[in-house]
Design a protein around this motif. Structure first.
Motif, PDB file in Angstrom:
ATOM      1  N   ASN A  26     -28.847  20.294  11.426  1.00  0.00           N
ATOM      2  CA  ASN A  26     -29.121  21.613  11.216  1.00  0.00           C
ATOM      3  C   ASN A  26     -30.501  22.124  10.252  1.00  0.00           C
ATOM      4  N   ILE A  46     -19.565  22.766   5.270  1.00  0.00           N
ATOM      5  CA  ILE A  46     -19.388  23.322   6.620  1.00  0.00           C
ATOM      6  C   ILE A  46     -20.701  23.491   7.191  1.00  0.00           C
ATOM      7  N   ALA A  47     -21.031  22.575   8.086  1.00  0.00           N
ATOM      8  CA  ALA A  47     -22.240  22.795   8.705  1.00  0.00           C
ATOM      9  C   ALA A  47     -22.571  24.140   9.299  1.00  0.00           C
ATOM     10  N   ALA A  48     -21.655  24.877  10.088  1.00  0.00           N
ATOM     11  CA  ALA A  48     -21.775  25.974  10.787  1.00  0.00           C
ATOM     12  C   ALA A  48     -22.696  26.880   9.799  1.00  0.00           C
ATOM     13  N   ARG A  90     -16.668  22.088  -0.162  1.00  0.00           N
ATOM     14  CA  ARG A  90     -16.757  21.369   1.117  1.00  0.00           C
ATOM     15  C   ARG A  90     -17.687  21.566   1.982  1.00  0.00           C
ATOM     16  N   THR A 110     -24.059  16.694  10.991  1.00  0.00           N
ATOM     17  CA  THR A 110     -24.296  18.140  11.655  1.00  0.00           C
ATOM     18  C   THR A 110     -25.035  18.878  10.854  1.00  0.00           C
ATOM     19  N   TYR A 111     -25.001  18.955   9.464  1.00  0.00           N
ATOM     20  CA  TYR A 111     -25.403  19.731   8.578  1.00  0.00           C
ATOM     21  C   TYR A 111     -27.015  19.183   8.475  1.00  0.00           C
ATOM     22  N   GLN A 145     -13.507  29.862   1.239  1.00  0.00           N
ATOM     23  CA  GLN A 145     -13.604  28.634   1.928  1.00  0.00           C
ATOM     24  C   GLN A 145     -12.331  27.890   1.598  1.00  0.00           C
ATOM     25  N   ALA A 185     -14.676  12.122  10.178  1.00  0.00           N
ATOM     26  CA  ALA A 185     -14.918  13.575  10.241  1.00  0.00           C
ATOM     27  C   ALA A 185     -15.635  14.178   9.316  1.00  0.00           C
ATOM     28  N   GLN A 186     -15.694  13.729   7.923  1.00  0.00           N
ATOM     29  CA  GLN A 186     -16.579  14.299   6.973  1.00  0.00           C
ATOM     30  C   GLN A 186     -18.175  13.778   7.167  1.00  0.00           C
ATOM     31  N   HIS A 220     -19.113  13.095  10.317  1.00  0.00           N
ATOM     32  CA  HIS A 220     -19.731  13.990  11.329  1.00  0.00           C
ATOM     33  C   HIS A 220     -20.140  15.228  10.955  1.00  0.00           C
ATOM     34  N   GLU A 221     -19.452  15.736   9.719  1.00  0.00           N
ATOM     35  CA  GLU A 221     -19.833  17.250   9.394  1.00  0.00           C
ATOM     36  C   GLU A 221     -21.213  17.224   8.733  1.00  0.00           C
TER      37      GLU A 221
END
Length: 505
Positions: free
Chosen positions: A402, A242-244, A240, A398-399, A222, A391-392, A394-395
């Motif tokens: 999910n 990572i929602a994906a 860090r 998103t996580y 990562q 941005a953090q 938003h991530e």
């Protein structure tokens, strides 16, 4: 992420002993390679190196610590501060002794580097041949650099050490404190991988630490910066988010608040996997409503987690009790957790780790399905010098989406009446927005609530009166005689019987 196509030998990686770092590395380090661990003094290199060796001791491996700057007593003190014992770690001290200060022991005909460098190299090689370690730490390369005196001799010395260790099937950590006058990239080109540690000093609050994998040949890892802290017990690394990397989960029935009028405003409730923004002036009921949702979820058998930036845990519990929401029962059952966040002691990565830990659960326990962040003002003010906080966030959302979590974000607008200013515009990332306002009617200051956005499903577009009392949250019927609600100074011109009755009416 970054990757070079290759596979570790035998498919087995060398764990560092730091869970978060192993996750960033994709499981650990490729064995029988030389790695560079660089960072300014105080960034945590020695602590990380000791953790790696102690992990080898736990696995029954032979490990070696070669120190060129610190004494064995100093290393033992570092270990003791973390509750560790260095039993099983063979320490070789190759530092200047008191006798070296005597005039008779000073070199006159030869350069000191010509004699000392050779003696130091022979001592290292001899210990490796005798101990046959699988893990070796050399601390630090600054001493070798000073003895070499030229970049050419220094590079050749490090290359020779690298070839020697690879032939002995050793995984080696070379520590460099970056005290040279110019940045030396030669080491990075020689090493199989480079872990860079940094220590930052903000204008206010505790120091912040972060690390980055600058290079790692033949292995998926990562990329980017990852926050970490040094506490009793060693390094705690927060990868860090990572929602994906986290698959989406199917949603279930909508989350109910337990208040029929609020659920009607929201078209039946809040869908799991969505985020809700509660925005309005201070004291308008945002935190109370978010707490009500968390309490309702906890009473239904789900787990909920509240992260309080703006008020003490005791204050939140006392305030909720005064409003008819006693949280002690669900807290004792473990279905609701309230975490008080210290703004001056937190980094974005550590906070995201706390949220992730609450959502994923521990020891087989289910994770939280409702998360309350109260408030975003405190979150932003806690880290004023951090970049890309939006941005953090938003991530993080998103996580959480999910993972099928309902997230409540509380935002206090500036001012009590009149033109309202929002410190951070997060309405575009939220799936639903609940607006709170004060209004004046018949000589009383009253509160109003409305839903102005909901991406999934229908919702009421009316304005209802909101009242907070010892009986809890009370919401009246739709009020149609309003003007100027969105300007921040709503005016009500309807009849008295349209309003909720007060105790003093």
């Amino acid at each position: 992420m970054s990757v070079e196509q290759a596979a570790p030998e035998n498919g087995r990686l060398v764990a560092t002993g730091v869970e978060g770092l192993d996750e960033i590395l994709g499981g650990g380090l490729t064995p029988n390679r030389v790695y560079l661990l660089e960072g300014n003094p105080g960034s945590g290199k020695t602590t990380l190196a000791i953790q790696c060796l102690l992990d080898g001791v736990r696995r029954g491996e032979s490990v070696l610590y070669v120190t060129l700057s610190e004494t064995k007593a100093e290393l033992t003190a570092v270990a003791r501060s973390h509750g560790w014992s260095l039993d099983g770690v063979h320490i070789v001290e190759l530092i200047a002794e008191e006798a070296d200060l005597e005039p008779d022991n000073q070199y006159a005909m030869f350069e000191p580097s010509e004699i000392e460098q050779g003696a130091m190299a022979r001592a290292i090689l001899s210990e490796v041949e005798n101990r046959k370690p699988s893990r070796v730490v050399i601390d630090s390369l600054s001493e070798i650099r000073l003895l070499a005196q030229s970049s050419l001799r220094y590079r050749r010395q490090v290359l020779a050490l690298k070839q020697f260790f690879i032939g002995r099937r050793c995984t080696v950590l070379l520590l460099d404190d970056k005290t040279s006058e110019v940045q030396d990239l030669q080491l990075q080109s020689i090493a199989h991988g480079v872990v860079s540690l940094e220590q930052l000093s903000p204008e206010y609050g505790a120091e912040r630490r972060r690390l980055r994998i600058a290079k790692l040949r033949g292995q998926l890892y990562q990329g980017g910066y990852h926050d970490f802290t040094i506490r009793p017990g060693g390094l705690a690394v927060y990868p860090r988010l990572i929602a994906a990397n986290h698959g989406a989960e199917d949603s279930v029935e909508p989350l109910k608040s337990g208040i029929d009028e609020v659920d009607a405003l929201l078209g039946g409730g809040i869908e799991f996997g969505t985020s809700v923004l509660l925005v309005g002036p201070a004291g308008s009921g945002k935190s109370t409503l978010s707490t009500q949702f968390a309490k309702s979820a906890a009473e239904a058998g789900m787990r909920a987690a509240v992260f309080a930036f703006d008020e003490r845990r005791q204050t939140l519990l006392k305030r909720s009790r005064a409003l008819g929401m006693d949280l002690s029962g669900v807290i004792e059952e473990g279905t609701l957790t309230v975490t008080q966040v210290d703004p001056a002691e937190l980094s974005p990565g550590e906070f995201a780790h706390q949220v992730r830990k609450a959502v994923e659960g521990e020891a087989g326990e289910p994770g939280a399905k409702v998360v309350v962040i109260d408030s975003l003002n405190g979150y932003m003010n806690a880290m004023p010098e951090e970049q890309f906080l939006t941005a953090q966030l938003h991530e993080l959302l998103t996580y959480l989406g999910n993972k099928g979590v309902v997230t409540f974000l509380v935002v206090a607008q500036y001012g009590l009446v009149g033109d309202m200013q929002t410190p951070v515009d997060t309405s575009y990332v939220a799936d639903a927005v609940i607006l709170f306002r004060f209004f004046e009617a018949k000589g009383h200051v009253r509160q109003a609530i409305s839903v102005i956005k909901k991406r999934i499903g229908e919702h009421e577009r009316t304005i209802r009166e909101l009242r907070l009392s010892h009986r809890g949250i009370e919401v009246g019927g739709p009020l149609e005689q309003f003007q100027g609600i969105l300007t921040g100074t709503p005016q009500f011109s309807g009849p008295n019987d349209s309003l909720m009755r007060r105790g003093d009416d």
